[in-house]
Design an enzyme around this catalytic site. Structure first.
Site, PDB file in Angstrom:
ATOM      1  CE1 TYR A  42      -3.044  -3.031   0.415  1.00  0.00           C
ATOM      2  CE2 TYR A  42      -3.545  -2.302   2.643  1.00  0.00           C
ATOM      3  CZ  TYR A  42      -3.736  -3.184   1.593  1.00  0.00           C
ATOM      4  OH  TYR A  42      -4.636  -4.211   1.732  1.00  0.00           O
ATOM      5  CG  LEU A 183     -18.843  -0.850   2.631  1.00  0.00           C
ATOM      6  CD1 LEU A 183     -18.719   0.641   2.899  1.00  0.00           C
ATOM      7  CD2 LEU A 183     -20.028  -1.428   3.387  1.00  0.00           C
ATOM      8  CB  ILE A 222     -10.660  -4.377   7.369  1.00  0.00           C
ATOM      9  CG1 ILE A 222     -10.415  -5.329   6.171  1.00  0.00           C
ATOM     10  CG2 ILE A 222     -10.236  -5.038   8.675  1.00  0.00           C
ATOM     11  CD1 ILE A 222      -8.936  -5.532   5.872  1.00  0.00           C
ATOM     12  CE  LYS A 224     -10.528   3.794   0.600  1.00  0.00           C
ATOM     13  NZ  LYS A 224     -10.009   4.205  -0.714  1.00  0.00           N
ATOM     14  CG  ASN A 234     -17.738   2.310   7.611  1.00  0.00           C
ATOM     15  OD1 ASN A 234     -18.824   2.370   7.042  1.00  0.00           O
ATOM     16  ND2 ASN A 234     -16.603   2.592   7.003  1.00  0.00           N
TER      17      ASN A 234
END
Length: 268
Positions: A42, A183, A222, A224, A234
């Site tokens: 990342y 999502l 998890i 973002k 969330n």
């Protein structure tokens, strides 16, 4: 004692602006998150580490996970040891709660790669071993190669990719599935079934999606998020209880879509 992951953690994929990433991690921890996920690939481990430093939360209360990539770092025995050390230096920590094999491609070889993971656990530098983007056969192979328990498998999972076989494997072998892109990159939020359930519960579509993901045994998510509003929304999904009809309605969604692909992925 084997830790239990919170149902909702914070993902940091594509959170590459250093200041935004550091502040989003700080904010996440201060609003109540305790599971932070990153990866060397990342390119944001330093920023994640800065966020940990800024937050008024003791290190031992944060479950910190990162991943070694077959291209960015390499998965030979020596490369795993070197890259784990490099990740800890970038994060500013002296141990990792969870270290993953990011992808089973390139120079990944179960016996050699996972022997390094076992040695990191033996040396106290890594608390738990995980893999990511595996299939059932590769999971079986990893369990046979490892001396340490397989703690987690991180995989794309959302209403358009429910991963029922992988969830069943996790329940059978008692490890945690960590759902990334829960999502569906935001696309699930516009599905009529999700929106109808959200309206009925007077809540957000994001909370409905996350509550559905984590309603399954041995599964955590998890998502973002960077803004305080989205982080709080969330996290509040852990307080939403969908009823059996809600879960069955989402289970019945027939649309199928995978968002993450790469050459050599085991499902190709």
């Amino acid at each position: 004692m084997v830790p239990t992951l919170p149902s909702i953690g914070v993902g940091t994929w594509q959170n590459t602006d250093p200041e935004q990433c550091a502040e989003s991690v700080r904010t996440a921890l201060e609003v109540g998150y305790r599971h932070v996920d990153t990866a060397e690939h990342y390119g944001n481990e330093r920023a994640v580490g800065e966020g940990l430093t800024r937050a008024a939360v003791p290190r031992e209360e944060v479950f910190l996970a990162t991943k070694i990539h077959p291209v960015t770092g390499g998965l030979t025995y020596e490369e795993v040891l070197e890259e784990a050390d490099a990740s800890m230096n970038r994060l500013g920590v002296d141990y990792l709660d969870l270290l993953y094999v990011h992808w089973p491609v390139g120079d990944y070889e179960a016996t050699e790669t996972l022997r390094a993971f076992d040695d990191l656990v033996e040396d106290g530098l890594v608390r738990n071993v995980g893999v990511s983007n595996f299939d059932i056969d590769l999971l079986d192979e990893a369990r046979q190669a490892l001396e340490a328990p397989l703690f987690a498998h991180q995989v794309e999972l959302h209403p358009f990719l429910p991963q029922s076989r992988l969830r069943a494997d996790a329940q059978t072998h008692d490890y945690t599935v960590v759902a990334y892109s829960p999502l569906a990159r935001g696309e699930a939020l516009d599905h009529p079934t999700i929106r109808d359930i959200a309206e009925r519960h007077d809540t957000s579509p994001a909370r409905v999606c996350l509550s559905w993901v984590t309603s399954h045994d041995n599964v955590v998510a998890i998502p973002k998020a960077t803004s305080r509003q989205h982080l709080e929304d969330n996290l509040a999904a852990s307080e939403l209880e969908l009823d059996e009809d809600d879960i069955a309605s989402i289970d019945a969604i027939e649309q199928r879509k995978r968002f993450v692909e790469r050459d050599g992925a085991p499902w190709q």
